[in-house]
Design a protein around this motif. Structure first.
Motif, PDB file in Angstrom:
ATOM      1  N   GLY A  45       0.843  -1.180   0.000  1.00 58.71           N
ATOM      2  CA  GLY A  45       0.000   0.000   0.000  1.00 58.71           C
ATOM      3  C   GLY A  45       0.877   1.228   0.000  1.00 58.71           C
ATOM      4  N   GLU A  46       0.259   2.387  -0.278  1.00 60.66           N
ATOM      5  CA  GLU A  46       1.034   3.627  -0.276  1.00 60.66           C
ATOM      6  C   GLU A  46       1.384   4.009   1.156  1.00 60.66           C
ATOM      7  OE1 GLU A  46      -0.970   6.731  -2.699  1.00 60.66           O
ATOM      8  OE2 GLU A  46      -2.204   5.064  -3.357  1.00 60.66           O
ATOM      9  N   SER A  47       2.280   4.969   1.311  1.00 60.71           N
ATOM     10  CA  SER A  47       2.581   5.492   2.649  1.00 60.71           C
ATOM     11  C   SER A  47       1.299   6.022   3.266  1.00 60.71           C
ATOM     12  CB  SER A  47       3.587   6.635   2.570  1.00 60.71           C
ATOM     13  OG  SER A  47       4.586   6.326   1.661  1.00 60.71           O
ATOM     14  N   GLY A  48       1.093   5.683   4.523  1.00 67.35           N
ATOM     15  CA  GLY A  48      -0.096   6.177   5.202  1.00 67.35           C
ATOM     16  C   GLY A  48      -1.317   5.311   5.004  1.00 67.35           C
ATOM     17  N   ALA A  49      -1.153   4.164   4.313  1.00 68.15           N
ATOM     18  CA  ALA A  49      -2.297   3.296   4.093  1.00 68.15           C
ATOM     19  C   ALA A  49      -2.617   2.467   5.335  1.00 68.15           C
ATOM     20  CB  ALA A  49      -2.032   2.371   2.903  1.00 68.15           C
ATOM     21  N   GLY A  50      -1.710   2.479   6.305  1.00 75.77           N
ATOM     22  CA  GLY A  50      -1.972   1.756   7.547  1.00 75.77           C
ATOM     23  C   GLY A  50      -1.222   0.447   7.672  1.00 75.77           C
ATOM     24  N   LYS A  51      -0.278   0.191   6.764  1.00 76.36           N
ATOM     25  CA  LYS A  51       0.476  -1.068   6.809  1.00 76.36           C
ATOM     26  C   LYS A  51       1.253  -1.202   8.107  1.00 76.36           C
ATOM     27  CE  LYS A  51       3.063   0.242   3.609  1.00 76.36           C
ATOM     28  NZ  LYS A  51       3.317   1.344   2.753  1.00 76.36           N
ATOM     29  N   VAL A 231      -3.610  -5.945  -0.017  1.00 75.77           N
ATOM     30  CA  VAL A 231      -3.421  -4.575  -0.498  1.00 75.77           C
ATOM     31  C   VAL A 231      -4.229  -3.643   0.386  1.00 75.77           C
ATOM     32  CG1 VAL A 231      -3.673  -3.021  -2.467  1.00 75.77           C
ATOM     33  CG2 VAL A 231      -3.180  -5.449  -2.844  1.00 75.77           C
ATOM     34  N   MET A 232      -3.552  -2.649   0.939  1.00 72.18           N
ATOM     35  CA  MET A 232      -4.267  -1.727   1.832  1.00 72.18           C
ATOM     36  C   MET A 232      -4.427  -0.369   1.177  1.00 72.18           C
ATOM     37  SD  MET A 232      -2.996  -2.524   5.701  1.00 72.18           S
ATOM     38  CE  MET A 232      -4.383  -1.635   6.384  1.00 72.18           C
ATOM     39  N   TYR A 233      -5.556   0.260   1.485  1.00 72.71           N
ATOM     40  CA  TYR A 233      -5.800   1.613   0.971  1.00 72.71           C
ATOM     41  C   TYR A 233      -6.568   2.394   2.024  1.00 72.71           C
ATOM     42  CZ  TYR A 233      -7.127   5.423  -2.099  1.00 72.71           C
ATOM     43  OH  TYR A 233      -7.289   6.666  -2.652  1.00 72.71           O
ATOM     44  N   PRO A 250      -5.672  -8.720 -10.988  1.00 73.13           N
ATOM     45  CA  PRO A 250      -6.223  -7.941  -9.874  1.00 73.13           C
ATOM     46  C   PRO A 250      -7.706  -7.674 -10.068  1.00 73.13           C
ATOM     47  CG  PRO A 250      -4.873  -6.550 -11.285  1.00 73.13           C
ATOM     48  CD  PRO A 250      -4.682  -7.945 -11.775  1.00 73.13           C
ATOM     49  N   GLN A 251      -8.441  -7.747  -8.970  1.00 66.27           N
ATOM     50  CA  GLN A 251      -9.888  -7.604  -9.052  1.00 66.27           C
ATOM     51  C   GLN A 251     -10.372  -6.242  -8.563  1.00 66.27           C
ATOM     52  OE1 GLN A 251     -12.000  -9.901 -10.389  1.00 66.27           O
ATOM     53  NE2 GLN A 251     -10.101 -10.927 -11.007  1.00 66.27           N
ATOM     54  N   HIS A 252      -9.542  -5.557  -7.820  1.00 64.17           N
ATOM     55  CA  HIS A 252      -9.931  -4.233  -7.327  1.00 64.17           C
ATOM     56  C   HIS A 252      -9.299  -3.185  -8.249  1.00 64.17           C
ATOM     57  CE1 HIS A 252     -10.448  -0.775  -4.718  1.00 64.17           C
ATOM     58  NE2 HIS A 252     -11.175  -1.509  -3.891  1.00 64.17           N
ATOM     59  N   PRO A 253     -10.039  -2.177  -8.638  1.00 63.81           N
ATOM     60  CA  PRO A 253      -9.461  -1.171  -9.547  1.00 63.81           C
ATOM     61  C   PRO A 253      -8.197  -0.534  -8.979  1.00 63.81           C
ATOM     62  CG  PRO A 253     -11.823  -0.887  -9.367  1.00 63.81           C
ATOM     63  CD  PRO A 253     -11.460  -1.937  -8.377  1.00 63.81           C
ATOM     64  N   TYR A 254      -8.127  -0.418  -7.636  1.00 59.88           N
ATOM     65  CA  TYR A 254      -6.919   0.170  -7.050  1.00 59.88           C
ATOM     66  C   TYR A 254      -5.724  -0.752  -7.268  1.00 59.88           C
ATOM     67  CZ  TYR A 254      -3.521   1.807  -3.640  1.00 59.88           C
ATOM     68  OH  TYR A 254      -2.383   2.245  -3.045  1.00 59.88           O
ATOM     69  N   THR A 255      -5.917  -2.050  -6.998  1.00 56.07           N
ATOM     70  CA  THR A 255      -4.831  -3.013  -7.222  1.00 56.07           C
ATOM     71  C   THR A 255      -4.417  -2.989  -8.689  1.00 56.07           C
ATOM     72  OG1 THR A 255      -6.078  -4.367  -5.666  1.00 56.07           O
ATOM     73  CG2 THR A 255      -4.090  -5.338  -6.606  1.00 56.07           C
ATOM     74  N   ALA A 256      -5.412  -2.932  -9.559  1.00 55.50           N
ATOM     75  CA  ALA A 256      -5.115  -2.907 -10.992  1.00 55.50           C
ATOM     76  C   ALA A 256      -4.259  -1.698 -11.339  1.00 55.50           C
ATOM     77  CB  ALA A 256      -6.425  -2.892 -11.785  1.00 55.50           C
ATOM     78  N   GLY A 257      -4.616  -0.545 -10.741  1.00 53.23           N
ATOM     79  CA  GLY A 257      -3.838   0.669 -10.984  1.00 53.23           C
ATOM     80  C   GLY A 257      -2.427   0.536 -10.442  1.00 53.23           C
TER      81      GLY A 257
END
Lengths: 333, 328
Positions: A45-51, A231-233, A250-257
């Motif tokens: 996940g991006e920075s700040g996604a909570g990982k 994948v966290m967002y 990938p099934q989530h549009p975010y993961t796909a991106g």
């Protein structure tokens, strides 16, 4: 799903809040996942996604004002999120090891690495000084430190970054924990050393039967190491599933991106695709799906209702595109 | 390490030369010593004779060389006020000041460090807030006021402790100590609290802020993640990392305690060097002032040298790197 019947670690509906003067920030919102014994779960996940906060919450080191507001964490079936501080301390290092991002600052500069390792061993295992030292030398050899008998008496500043991260890994392995939480273990290292450290982690995990929760923003590391990936967002799980499925299908549009923005070797592109916009701040998470303002496939329901993890192909994704199957699931219940 | 010590000692010699020069200059700035020493009716020939007798007709660098070589041998001349050798006077007064400074510094460390650790670890507890508020008072109240308050409360109202002097002292091999008698120990209490209170609050605040700093570091987080006990993390790992600045400040403050015991010694009529100095100033007793200046300079130089050497023991990164970083 295809998980082992009794997971090693189980996180259910975890919610982490930070009470600040300007109101309550929800850093982790309704996150559930499990790790099987010996499994490597990648968390991206991006920075700040909570990982990282997820990892910190699991080892019970959230610092005030952060706190677990809801949900539960179970280690080998036993609930650990509400243990008294002293009981939780005994789990840290003994049953859950941790590796942090920066090996340059993870070691106390004033003590030899040997002292730091034996101290950890003797905290958790009934060994005398000589036994602990022998074990420390073995551990240093195991993580690939040359001349371990001599190096054990050196101070952290006498080791290079990669060598220090090996020492940190040896420290995490001291008491043979069942789970290691590795928070960005390679981010601070040179690229050439990253691969070595990842290989080392992978090998040690396999040999000791240790499960690894590998927190990183590096998809390459995940692809190479993990069995499954989450994948966290914006503090929520967007998608979780077997690593090859998540990467290739990938099934989530975010993961796909996210996957689309990784350059492939041998493929000439004018411009790398990127996801428009940026992740919302914790105090401004939109209603409905947190990703909806950036989602290329957004529709009305996404702006109103928050999707749960829904079965989507071989993975599970928190996306209304897969709602059809969810309705089936609801009807079955 | 040896090269380092030698280098530092050379620097110390330079500092001492400068201090010595300033002390030497005092003699010339305060007026012509000859006219101070001779009666007003002395003739020009008398003056000239005395000038030659004292070596004052020579160029200043010769005079300075004479002064310096005498000073190195501990000869600072005769006190104008008391008519006795200055070095004897200082040696007589030194134990009183050093004992007072020692007790004050010990008090500051023994109380200041634990309070600093406590307030650093429990920064939101009400007790920490009380300590911090009280420490602000300690920092801001002038020393003489604290001394006078203490005398008022414990000597005048309660009558528990003496209000002035050293009490009975015992000579131990040329060193007069107040540690061995009841009245000597009792007499130490109020002055050492007065002298040490400021240092105590300073050390407490320093340890506190250093602890807060260190507790945020990755290696403390990692130490906790390894499951070490709170005791091992807080004292073994955190406190030790706060020591370098604490040693620096304590060293400097120890010098300050000795040098600026003047006020406390005046308030309590403590027969130390500070009191001697104050009286010397009132009488323009230049030899005593010059010797005091040199001695204090020397104490600072020695303390700084000791502090620099202590760093070596505390922080391995400063030791000469024998096994250079290997591997990748």
């Amino acid at each position: 799903m295809s998980q082992a019947p009794s997971p090693l670690l189980e996180v259910r509906h975890l919610r982490v809040e930070f009470n600040t003067r300007r109101g309550t920030l929800v850093a982790i919102d309704d996150v559930s996942f499990a790790i099987a014994p010996g499994e490597v779960l990648g968390v991206v996940g991006e920075s700040g996604a909570g990982k990282s906060i997820t990892g910190t919450a699991i080892i019970g080191l959230l610092e005030p004002p952060g706190r677990i507001a809801a949900g539960e964490i179970r280690l080998e079936g036993e609930r650990i999120d509400n243990l008294p501080a002293e009981a939780m301390r005994k789990i840290r290092g003994r049953r859950i090891g941790a590796i942090f991002q920066d090996p340059l600052t993870s070691l106390n500069p004033l003590y030899t690495v040997g002292r730091q390792i034996t101290e950890t061993i003797q905290t958790h295992l009934p060994m005398n000084a000589a036994e602990a030292r022998a074990r420390a030398v073995d551990l240093l050899k195991e993580v690939g430190i040359p001349a371990a008998e001599r190096r054990i008496d050196h101070y952290p500043h006498q080791f290079s970054g990669g060598m220090r991260q090996r020492v940190v890994i040896a420290l995490a392995l001291c008491a043979n924990p069942r789970l290691i939480i590795a928070d960005e273990p390679t981010t601070a290292l040179d690229v050439s050393i990253q691969a070595q450290i990842i290989q080392l982690l992978k090998r040690l995990g396999r040999e000791h039967g240790t499960a690894v929760m590998l927190v990183t923003h590096d998809m390459g590391v995940i692809a190479e190491t993990a069995d499954r990936v989450a994948v966290m967002y914006a503090g929520r799980l967007a998608e979780i599933g077997p690593v090859q499925e998540v990467i290739h299908n990938p099934q989530h549009p975010y993961t796909a991106g996210l996957m689309g923005s990784i350059p492939a070797i041998g493929q000439e592109v004018e411009r790398l695709p990127q996801i428009e916009g940026s992740m919302p701040r914790l105090d401004a998470i939109p209603k409905g799906c947190a990703f909806n303002p950036r989602c290329p496939k957004v529709f009305d329901r996404c702006r109103e209702e928050r999707p749960d993890l829904l079965p989507a192909g071989a993975t599970r994704a928190a996306c209304w595109l897969h709602a059809g199957k969810a309705v089936d699931a609801d009807e079955r219940r | 390490m040896i090269a380092f010590v030698i280098r530092r000692m050379a620097q110390g010699v330079i500092v001492m030369l400068v201090v010595g020069f300033i002390a030497f200059s005092l003699f010339n700035f305060v007026g012509d010593p000859v006219s101070l020493m001779l009666p007003p009716e002395a003739t020009q020939a008398d003056r000239q004779a005395m000038r030659e007798n004292l070596g004052l007709d020579k160029p200043f660098y010769v005079q300075f060389a004479t002064f310096a070589s005498n000073a190195v041998q501990g000869n600072f001349g005769i006190s104008l006020r008391l008519g006795r050798p200055v070095s004897t006077l200082l040696v007589e007064r030194l134990p009183a000041t050093l004992e007072l400074a020692f007790v004050a510094a010990t008090l500051a460390l023994v109380v200041g460090i634990p309070l600093g650790v406590y307030t650093g670890l429990n920064r939101n507890s009400w007790l920490s807030r009380v300590f911090l508020t009280v420490s602000l008072i300690g920092v801001s109240l002038p020393t003489f006021l604290i001394g006078i308050f203490l005398i008022l409360i414990f000597a005048v109202w309660l009558g528990w402790l003496p209000s002035f002097g050293r009490g009975d002292t015992v000579m131990v091999g040329g060193w007069s100590t107040g540690f061995l008698t009841g009245s000597g120990l009792k007499a130490l209490i109020l002055p050492s609290i007065t002298l040490g209170l400021f240092q105590l609050t300073l050390i407490m605040r320093l340890v506190r802020s250093e602890m807060l700093e260190v507790l945020r570091t990755d290696y403390i987080k990692f130490a906790r993640a390894r499951g070490l006990t709170n005791r091992a993390v807080n004292f073994g790992h955190a406190l030790r990392n706060t020591l370098v600045p604490v040693i620096t400040i304590t060293g400097l403050q120890l010098g300050a305690i000795i040098a600026f015991a003047i006020i406390t010694e005046t308030v309590f009529q403590w027969p130390g060097m500070g009191l001697l100095f104050i009286q010397a100033v009132q009488f323009a007793d230049i030899p005593v002032m010059a010797a005091y200046l040199c001695l204090i300079g020397f104490i600072f130089v020695v303390i700084n040298l000791v502090v620099d050497m202590l760093y070596y023991f505390v922080d391995p990164r400063l030791r000469i790197d024998t096994g250079a970083a290997g591997g990748h």
